[in-house]
Design a protein around this motif. Structure first.
Motif, PDB file in Angstrom:
ATOM      1  N   LEU A   1      53.010  -8.855  27.393  1.00 47.88           N
ATOM      2  CA  LEU A   1      54.358  -9.041  26.866  1.00 47.88           C
ATOM      3  C   LEU A   1      54.591 -10.506  26.496  1.00 47.88           C
ATOM      4  N   ASP A   2      54.122 -11.414  27.342  1.00 43.89           N
ATOM      5  CA  ASP A   2      54.290 -12.842  27.052  1.00 43.89           C
ATOM      6  C   ASP A   2      53.542 -13.238  25.780  1.00 43.89           C
ATOM      7  N   ALA A   3      52.289 -12.766  25.659  1.00 36.62           N
ATOM      8  CA  ALA A   3      51.477 -13.123  24.494  1.00 36.62           C
ATOM      9  C   ALA A   3      52.070 -12.537  23.213  1.00 36.62           C
ATOM     10  N   PHE A   4      52.423 -11.235  23.237  1.00 37.10           N
ATOM     11  CA  PHE A   4      53.014 -10.621  22.049  1.00 37.10           C
ATOM     12  C   PHE A   4      54.342 -11.291  21.704  1.00 37.10           C
ATOM     13  N   GLY A   5      55.109 -11.653  22.736  1.00 41.57           N
ATOM     14  CA  GLY A   5      56.379 -12.329  22.482  1.00 41.57           C
ATOM     15  C   GLY A   5      56.193 -13.638  21.738  1.00 41.57           C
ATOM     16  N   GLN A   6      55.188 -14.416  22.130  1.00 41.69           N
ATOM     17  CA  GLN A   6      54.949 -15.692  21.461  1.00 41.69           C
ATOM     18  C   GLN A   6      54.372 -15.504  20.061  1.00 41.69           C
ATOM     19  N   ILE A   7      53.464 -14.527  19.915  1.00 39.17           N
ATOM     20  CA  ILE A   7      52.887 -14.272  18.590  1.00 39.17           C
ATOM     21  C   ILE A   7      53.962 -13.785  17.622  1.00 39.17           C
ATOM     22  N   LEU A   8      54.803 -12.853  18.095  1.00 37.25           N
ATOM     23  CA  LEU A   8      55.869 -12.346  17.243  1.00 37.25           C
ATOM     24  C   LEU A   8      56.994 -13.362  17.085  1.00 37.25           C
ATOM     25  N   GLY A   9      57.008 -14.374  17.949  1.00 33.95           N
ATOM     26  CA  GLY A   9      57.988 -15.446  17.816  1.00 33.95           C
ATOM     27  C   GLY A   9      57.697 -16.381  16.652  1.00 33.95           C
ATOM     28  N   ILE A  10      56.472 -16.325  16.126  1.00 34.14           N
ATOM     29  CA  ILE A  10      56.168 -17.073  14.900  1.00 34.14           C
ATOM     30  C   ILE A  10      56.946 -16.412  13.760  1.00 34.14           C
TER      31      ILE A  10
ATOM     32  N   GLU B   1      58.403 -14.499  10.709  1.00 34.08           N
ATOM     33  CA  GLU B   1      57.687 -13.544   9.850  1.00 34.08           C
ATOM     34  C   GLU B   1      57.424 -14.096   8.459  1.00 34.08           C
ATOM     35  N   GLN B   2      58.306 -14.958   7.960  1.00 34.92           N
ATOM     36  CA  GLN B   2      58.176 -15.448   6.591  1.00 34.92           C
ATOM     37  C   GLN B   2      57.273 -16.674   6.464  1.00 34.92           C
ATOM     38  N   THR B   3      56.687 -17.118   7.571  1.00 37.63           N
ATOM     39  CA  THR B   3      55.785 -18.265   7.490  1.00 37.63           C
ATOM     40  C   THR B   3      54.466 -17.860   6.849  1.00 37.63           C
ATOM     41  N   LEU B   4      53.714 -18.872   6.394  1.00 40.56           N
ATOM     42  CA  LEU B   4      52.387 -18.607   5.828  1.00 40.56           C
ATOM     43  C   LEU B   4      51.487 -17.905   6.838  1.00 40.56           C
ATOM     44  N   ILE B   5      51.658 -18.231   8.128  1.00 35.85           N
ATOM     45  CA  ILE B   5      50.786 -17.645   9.151  1.00 35.85           C
ATOM     46  C   ILE B   5      50.866 -16.127   9.107  1.00 35.85           C
ATOM     47  N   TRP B   6      52.081 -15.573   9.160  1.00 33.91           N
ATOM     48  CA  TRP B   6      52.212 -14.118   9.171  1.00 33.91           C
ATOM     49  C   TRP B   6      51.915 -13.500   7.815  1.00 33.91           C
ATOM     50  N   GLN B   7      52.180 -14.225   6.746  1.00 29.57           N
ATOM     51  CA  GLN B   7      51.791 -13.691   5.443  1.00 29.57           C
ATOM     52  C   GLN B   7      50.283 -13.458   5.402  1.00 29.57           C
ATOM     53  N   TYR B   8      49.529 -14.387   5.983  1.00 29.03           N
ATOM     54  CA  TYR B   8      48.082 -14.273   5.959  1.00 29.03           C
ATOM     55  C   TYR B   8      47.572 -13.306   7.022  1.00 29.03           C
TER      56      TYR B   8
ATOM     57  N   PRO C   1      50.983   0.669   8.524  1.00 27.12           N
ATOM     58  CA  PRO C   1      51.856  -0.336   9.151  1.00 27.12           C
ATOM     59  C   PRO C   1      51.269  -1.729   9.022  1.00 27.12           C
ATOM     60  N   SER C   2      52.128  -2.713   8.809  1.00 29.81           N
ATOM     61  CA  SER C   2      51.651  -4.088   8.798  1.00 29.81           C
ATOM     62  C   SER C   2      51.202  -4.461  10.206  1.00 29.81           C
ATOM     63  N   LEU C   3      50.381  -5.476  10.290  1.00 29.99           N
ATOM     64  CA  LEU C   3      49.877  -5.894  11.598  1.00 29.99           C
ATOM     65  C   LEU C   3      51.026  -6.355  12.486  1.00 29.99           C
ATOM     66  N   ARG C   4      51.996  -7.040  11.913  1.00 29.24           N
ATOM     67  CA  ARG C   4      53.137  -7.498  12.705  1.00 29.24           C
ATOM     68  C   ARG C   4      53.928  -6.313  13.262  1.00 29.24           C
ATOM     69  N   ASN C   5      54.169  -5.300  12.434  1.00 31.55           N
ATOM     70  CA  ASN C   5      54.912  -4.131  12.901  1.00 31.55           C
ATOM     71  C   ASN C   5      54.147  -3.367  13.976  1.00 31.55           C
ATOM     72  N   LEU C   6      52.818  -3.322  13.860  1.00 35.22           N
ATOM     73  CA  LEU C   6      52.013  -2.670  14.892  1.00 35.22           C
ATOM     74  C   LEU C   6      52.148  -3.421  16.215  1.00 35.22           C
ATOM     75  N   CYS C   7      52.037  -4.745  16.160  1.00 29.81           N
ATOM     76  CA  CYS C   7      52.182  -5.548  17.385  1.00 29.81           C
ATOM     77  C   CYS C   7      53.572  -5.379  17.983  1.00 29.81           C
ATOM     78  N   ASP C   8      54.588  -5.331  17.123  1.00 26.50           N
ATOM     79  CA  ASP C   8      55.954  -5.163  17.603  1.00 26.50           C
ATOM     80  C   ASP C   8      56.134  -3.791  18.247  1.00 26.50           C
ATOM     81  N   GLY C   9      55.514  -2.752  17.674  1.00 24.95           N
ATOM     82  CA  GLY C   9      55.604  -1.414  18.258  1.00 24.95           C
ATOM     83  C   GLY C   9      54.967  -1.348  19.630  1.00 24.95           C
ATOM     84  N   ILE C  10      53.817  -2.009  19.789  1.00 21.96           N
ATOM     85  CA  ILE C  10      53.146  -2.034  21.092  1.00 21.96           C
ATOM     86  C   ILE C  10      53.987  -2.797  22.108  1.00 21.96           C
TER      87      ILE C  10
END
Length: 208
Positions: free
Chosen positions: A153-162, A164-171, A125-134
């Motif tokens: 929930l607040d922290a994951f919400g903000q992190i996942l709010g970045i 997905e197609q930005t450079l941040i999540w690509q990296y 699983p990608s790191l983003r998908n793992l965070c989303d699953g949690i």
């Protein structure tokens, strides 16, 4: 000492309340074990020394002020010197560490079964998908009440709010690589990411 016993020793000494007010001196030949300790202990609570082989005078070399191996400490230092790219590699490692730590915590609370999207057969699983699953597991656990639930929930919400197609999540998903002529990383988003993970890292994640 095998890996499972190392984890048990680390948790007993550094992640329980029993030794909260105790000075502990650890000598260890395993760099990985020391790295894991540093990632679970506040930076102001430890001092490191490295002993290296002598250079002919039969006196061991003592290296003081050893650079930290704690991912979030490295990321914060990179942010402070304006190196946004340099902050993202330890950010990825730090987010992996936090996600696994939170997942193990949920497992101790009988909430460890999560659903994660996979790109294909045999893929991790990608790191983003793992965070989303949690995050979804926490959201769906309506009967679960804990002081750390909403901050996560607040922290994951903000992190996942970045986006997905930005450079941040690509990296974050793939790691940082040497590439020329890429656009710069958004300083505000990288700073926000580090701050969110620092906040998550302060949560005690105790049992019920």
């Amino acid at each position: 000492i095998d890996h499972e016993h190392r984890q048990g020793i680390r948790e007993a000494l550094f992640q329980s309340e029993r030794f909260a007010n105790t000075q502990i001196i650890v000598t260890c030949h395993s760099n990985e074990f020391i790295k894991d300790i540093q990632n679970h202990v506040d930076r102001i609570q430890w001092v490191s020394y490295t002993f290296r082989h002598h250079t002919g005078d039969h006196h061991p070399r003592v290296i003081r002020n050893v650079p930290p191996q704690a991912y979030l400490t490295i990321a914060r230092e990179a942010i402070d010197r304006g190196d946004r790219r340099g902050a993202l590699q330890p950010c990825r490692q730090g987010l992996e560490m936090l996600a696994n730590k939170i997942w193990r915590w949920l497992g101790r609370l009988d909430l460890g079964v999560i659903s994660v999207k996979l790109a294909g057969v045999g893929d991790q699983p990608s790191l983003r998908n793992l965070c989303d699953g949690i995050r979804k597991r926490l959201c769906d656990a309506h009967a679960f009440e804990h002081e750390d639930k909403q901050p996560l929930l607040d922290a994951f919400g903000q992190i996942l709010g970045i986006p997905e197609q930005t450079l941040i999540w690509q990296y974050l998903n793939k790691g940082t690589h040497e590439e020329q002529d890429r656009e710069d990383f958004d300083e505000g988003i990288v700073e926000q990411l580090v701050a969110l993970m620092e906040g998550m890292n302060t949560l005690r994640l105790r049992n019920r």
